[in-house]
Design a protein around this motif. Structure first.
Motif, PDB file in Angstrom:
ATOM      1  N   PHE A 152       0.809  -1.216   0.000  1.00  0.00           N
ATOM      2  CA  PHE A 152       0.000   0.000   0.000  1.00  0.00           C
ATOM      3  C   PHE A 152       0.850   1.279   0.000  1.00  0.00           C
ATOM      4  CE2 PHE A 152      -3.029  -3.095   1.853  1.00  0.00           C
ATOM      5  CZ  PHE A 152      -4.034  -2.968   0.924  1.00  0.00           C
ATOM      6  N   GLU A 153       2.180   1.096  -0.051  1.00  0.00           N
ATOM      7  CA  GLU A 153       3.109   2.225  -0.148  1.00  0.00           C
ATOM      8  C   GLU A 153       2.831   3.257   0.950  1.00  0.00           C
ATOM      9  OE1 GLU A 153       2.636   3.653  -4.137  1.00  0.00           O
ATOM     10  OE2 GLU A 153       3.920   2.079  -4.972  1.00  0.00           O
ATOM     11  N   CYS A 154       2.763   2.765   2.163  1.00  0.00           N
ATOM     12  CA  CYS A 154       2.471   3.642   3.300  1.00  0.00           C
ATOM     13  C   CYS A 154       3.394   3.298   4.474  1.00  0.00           C
ATOM     14  CB  CYS A 154       1.009   3.520   3.710  1.00  0.00           C
ATOM     15  SG  CYS A 154       0.545   1.901   4.342  1.00  0.00           S
ATOM     16  N   PRO A 155       3.484   4.167   5.485  1.00  0.00           N
ATOM     17  CA  PRO A 155       4.330   3.890   6.645  1.00  0.00           C
ATOM     18  C   PRO A 155       3.867   2.650   7.413  1.00  0.00           C
ATOM     19  CG  PRO A 155       3.724   6.207   6.572  1.00  0.00           C
ATOM     20  CD  PRO A 155       2.891   5.516   5.546  1.00  0.00           C
ATOM     21  N   LEU A 156       4.822   2.015   8.077  1.00  0.00           N
ATOM     22  CA  LEU A 156       4.557   0.826   8.885  1.00  0.00           C
ATOM     23  C   LEU A 156       4.835   1.130  10.350  1.00  0.00           C
ATOM     24  CD1 LEU A 156       4.091  -2.294   9.228  1.00  0.00           C
ATOM     25  CD2 LEU A 156       6.577  -2.533   8.919  1.00  0.00           C
ATOM     26  N   ILE A 157       3.878   0.798  11.220  1.00  0.00           N
ATOM     27  CA  ILE A 157       4.074   0.864  12.668  1.00  0.00           C
ATOM     28  C   ILE A 157       3.985  -0.548  13.220  1.00  0.00           C
ATOM     29  CG2 ILE A 157       3.079   1.624  14.872  1.00  0.00           C
ATOM     30  CD1 ILE A 157       2.313   4.218  13.611  1.00  0.00           C
ATOM     31  N   VAL A 158       4.899  -0.879  14.111  1.00  0.00           N
ATOM     32  CA  VAL A 158       4.955  -2.207  14.716  1.00  0.00           C
ATOM     33  C   VAL A 158       4.593  -2.089  16.196  1.00  0.00           C
ATOM     34  CG1 VAL A 158       6.559  -4.000  15.469  1.00  0.00           C
ATOM     35  CG2 VAL A 158       6.591  -3.224  13.099  1.00  0.00           C
ATOM     36  N   LEU A 159       3.771  -3.015  16.665  1.00  0.00           N
ATOM     37  CA  LEU A 159       3.398  -3.077  18.085  1.00  0.00           C
ATOM     38  C   LEU A 159       4.093  -4.261  18.731  1.00  0.00           C
ATOM     39  CD1 LEU A 159       1.613  -2.345  20.564  1.00  0.00           C
ATOM     40  CD2 LEU A 159      -0.166  -3.817  19.584  1.00  0.00           C
ATOM     41  N   GLY A 160       4.827  -4.005  19.819  1.00  0.00           N
ATOM     42  CA  GLY A 160       5.489  -5.068  20.570  1.00  0.00           C
ATOM     43  C   GLY A 160       4.864  -5.210  21.937  1.00  0.00           C
ATOM     44  N   SER A 161       4.483  -6.430  22.301  1.00  0.00           N
ATOM     45  CA  SER A 161       3.734  -6.641  23.546  1.00  0.00           C
ATOM     46  C   SER A 161       4.630  -6.836  24.757  1.00  0.00           C
ATOM     47  CB  SER A 161       2.829  -7.865  23.399  1.00  0.00           C
ATOM     48  OG  SER A 161       3.599  -9.044  23.194  1.00  0.00           O
ATOM     49  N   MET A 162       5.941  -7.078  24.556  1.00  0.00           N
ATOM     50  CA  MET A 162       6.804  -7.471  25.675  1.00  0.00           C
ATOM     51  C   MET A 162       7.983  -6.534  25.903  1.00  0.00           C
ATOM     52  SD  MET A 162       6.861 -11.614  25.142  1.00  0.00           S
ATOM     53  CE  MET A 162       7.291 -11.538  23.407  1.00  0.00           C
ATOM     54  N   GLY A 163       7.912  -5.310  25.430  1.00  0.00           N
ATOM     55  CA  GLY A 163       9.024  -4.397  25.617  1.00  0.00           C
ATOM     56  C   GLY A 163      10.003  -4.462  24.462  1.00  0.00           C
ATOM     57  N   ALA A 164      11.221  -3.963  24.695  1.00  0.00           N
ATOM     58  CA  ALA A 164      12.238  -3.876  23.641  1.00  0.00           C
ATOM     59  C   ALA A 164      12.946  -5.214  23.491  1.00  0.00           C
ATOM     60  CB  ALA A 164      13.227  -2.763  23.961  1.00  0.00           C
ATOM     61  N   THR A 165      12.317  -6.145  22.784  1.00  0.00           N
ATOM     62  CA  THR A 165      12.865  -7.476  22.563  1.00  0.00           C
ATOM     63  C   THR A 165      13.795  -7.462  21.344  1.00  0.00           C
ATOM     64  OG1 THR A 165      10.861  -7.957  21.312  1.00  0.00           O
ATOM     65  CG2 THR A 165      10.921  -8.680  23.607  1.00  0.00           C
ATOM     66  N   PRO A 166      14.670  -8.481  21.210  1.00  0.00           N
ATOM     67  CA  PRO A 166      15.614  -8.486  20.092  1.00  0.00           C
ATOM     68  C   PRO A 166      14.956  -8.390  18.724  1.00  0.00           C
ATOM     69  CG  PRO A 166      16.313 -10.073  21.736  1.00  0.00           C
ATOM     70  CD  PRO A 166      14.977  -9.558  22.187  1.00  0.00           C
ATOM     71  N   PHE A 167      13.805  -9.074  18.508  1.00  0.00           N
ATOM     72  CA  PHE A 167      13.198  -9.028  17.180  1.00  0.00           C
ATOM     73  C   PHE A 167      12.615  -7.662  16.862  1.00  0.00           C
ATOM     74  CE2 PHE A 167      10.197 -11.125  20.112  1.00  0.00           C
ATOM     75  CZ  PHE A 167       9.093 -10.289  20.042  1.00  0.00           C
ATOM     76  N   LEU A 168      12.392  -6.818  17.874  1.00  0.00           N
ATOM     77  CA  LEU A 168      12.009  -5.429  17.636  1.00  0.00           C
ATOM     78  C   LEU A 168      13.244  -4.549  17.484  1.00  0.00           C
ATOM     79  CD1 LEU A 168       9.103  -4.988  20.221  1.00  0.00           C
ATOM     80  CD2 LEU A 168       8.899  -5.332  17.763  1.00  0.00           C
TER      81      LEU A 168
END
Length: 517
Positions: A152-168
């Motif tokens: 969709f050529e738009c910005p991406l926001i990611v939600l992390g449920s457990m804090g600043a984890t390595p995959f984030l």
């Protein structure tokens, strides 16, 4: 007064800028109820301020706010498989190492990722007639879902449920020094003064990186290519912002890059009136009450040691106990215990007669206990619950003992409960953590709305991204610099050796000539 005016100005600016509402696509494939609840609360918060929501999830949305634009797209079939697999997975989790957990978790999530990518309903969204201004995904080993923002050529926001984890951290180049930031699946007490703790922590981070870089990302790319041939690698799809369900009141403070925004506690709403039976039960608890729940993924009736809880509750004659238990007609229960298959947890914890929360130590439950200043007895079973439980004990607002701990028995459980009820330090520490939680310039949901609209206003907010995102791995880890230094040192040592050998030869020749003369 100045701060109040600033907040009002920010809120009015946001509402003016987006009075017509942005079109938001939310992709939330994980069928765990707690994870879905986080996603649902976030999207409802955005809907309340006027944004149009399309939500892809395994559950239909309930209790929608009035006058919002909302469309549910249900991914079918994942909930049943999830429930069938989770009980056995959870109850054995404490016996696994961090490495085993990492492999098992990502395998468990792959099914949900796959079913979402190949869902006919979701693929129907990918039409030239559809347009979205922003895509939000809940991140847990599902990098392939970043593709929707690319499409969709738009910005991406990611939600992390457990804090600043390595995959984030990896997707926004956030530093996480293993010298003092504990690996998120680590269960033991972590101390940066302990060499072996730091050694183990470092090894966990290295293993996580290797699994992520050489296994998880390639698997995600293969899934993505099967679903959408020609799609770019997941690493090449940029992330504008990361929302993390974290705050210093209940988690250790860690480094965060500018586009990693803590909004921990945004899911907690103002408490509502309790149902009549619960209100009467708690109002009559003149000696205090305990609330007992092991979360939404694990029912107490599925636990082999459930009778330990019931026996201990029966010994607390003067204390009333609210027990979340699937079988409301269970007869083997003391008269001071009220059993319900479902309870409004947030509203219960807000009641002044609740003195203790016995919990599995999930992130959402821990946050709600801090919000309401209720001490906890954490009995972790799975995932990050062990880390949350250890932290609650370390911060002094609770005690913890693992469900599979060899010391978990009636005597220990009763002693812990009596200690938590009798010793005022736990309540005082809970009040202190709660005061820190509430002492913020904006409420968590207001903060989330501001940053969402900041990304919209500034077309992806590239100014928040650190340059480390664009560096190849060898540059980010300074391997070229370190390699150059090592090479210079080796050349220097080799040169010193050559000079030394030359001097020694000259000295030897000189001595030989002296002897000949």
């Amino acid at each position: 007064m100045v701060v109040v005016l600033q907040i009002l100005f920010i809120c009015s600016l946001s509402s003016w800028q987006y009075s017509n509402g942005a079109k938001i696509l939310g992709i939330f494939s994980l069928p765990a109820r707690s994870h879905y609840s986080l996603a649902e609360k976030l999207m409802k918060g955005f809907a309340r301020v006027g944004h149009d929501i399309t939500m892809v999830a395994p559950y239909p949305t309930e209790n929608l706010p009035k006058n919002v634009t909302w469309e549910d797209i249900i991914v079918e079939g994942v909930v049943e498989k999830h429930k069938a697999n989770m009980v056995g997975l959870m109850l054995k989790d404490s016996h696994r190492s961090a490495m085993e957990k990492l492999i098992i978790y990502q395998h468990t999530v792959l099914n949900h990722v796959n079913q979402t990518l190949f869902s006919f309903k979701v693929k129907a969204l990918l039409s030239p007639t559809n347009k979205f201004d922003i895509v939000i995904i809940a991140m847990l080993y599902n990098e392939a879902h970043k593709y929707y923002a690319h499409y969709f050529e738009c910005p991406l926001i990611v939600l992390g449920s457990m804090g600043a984890t390595p995959f984030l951290n990896n997707i926004v180049s956030n530093p996480s020094p293993p010298s003092y930031v504990q690996y998120y699946l680590g269960a033991e007490d972590f101390s940066f003064d302990n060499f072996w703790h730091r050694f183990s922590n470092f090894f966990d981070y290295i293993f996580d990186f290797l699994v992520d870089y050489f296994y998880i990302r390639p698997v995600q790319n293969k899934l993505l290519q099967r679903a959408f041939p020609g799609a770019p690698p997941v690493d090449e799809i940029p992330t504008s912002l990361v929302f993390i369900n974290s705050h210093e009141s209940f988690m250790e403070p860690v480094p965060l890059v500018p586009n990693m925004i803590p909004i921990g506690g945004y899911h907690v709403e103002q408490p509502k009136q309790l149902p009549k039976d619960l209100k009467q039960f708690l109002d009559g608890a003149t000696n205090g009450a305990i609330y007992f729940s092991m979360g939404s993924n694990l029912n107490v009736n599925q636990m082999e040691k459930k009778q330990i809880f019931f026996n201990v509750f029966g010994k607390l004659k003067e204390i009333r106990v609210l027990c979340k238990y699937a079988d409301e007609n269970f007869s083997n229960m003391s008269r001071n215990v009220l059993v319900k298959s479902w309870m409004p947890q947030n509203d219960i914890l807000a009641h002044p007669n609740i003195k203790l929360f016995i919990t599995h130590g999930g992130q959402l439950s821990t946050i709600e206990s801090v919000y309401h200043a209720v001490p906890i007895l954490a009995i972790p079973v799975f995932g990050d619950q062990f880390r949350n439980a250890k932290r609650a004990a370390k911060l002094g607002f609770g005690l913890e003992i693992g469900y599979n701990n060899e010391r978990f028995n009636e005597e220990t459980l009763l002693n812990y409960i009596e200690e938590l009820l009798a010793n005022p330090k736990y309540k005082e520490n809970a009040k202190e953590r709660s005061a820190i939680f509430h002492d913020r310039p904006l409420k968590p949901m207001e903060n989330a709305v501001f940053w969402l609209e900041h990304v919209l206003r500034h077309k992806g907010a590239d100014h928040l991204k650190v340059s480390g995102i664009d560096l190849p791995l060898y540059k980010y880890l300074m391997l070229d610099v370190v390699g150059s230094l090592i090479l210079l040192i080796l050349v220097f040592l080799y040169s010193v050796r050559l000079v030394f050998e030359m001097v020694m030869r000259l000295f030897t020749c000189s001595r030989k000539k002296e002897k000949e003369n």
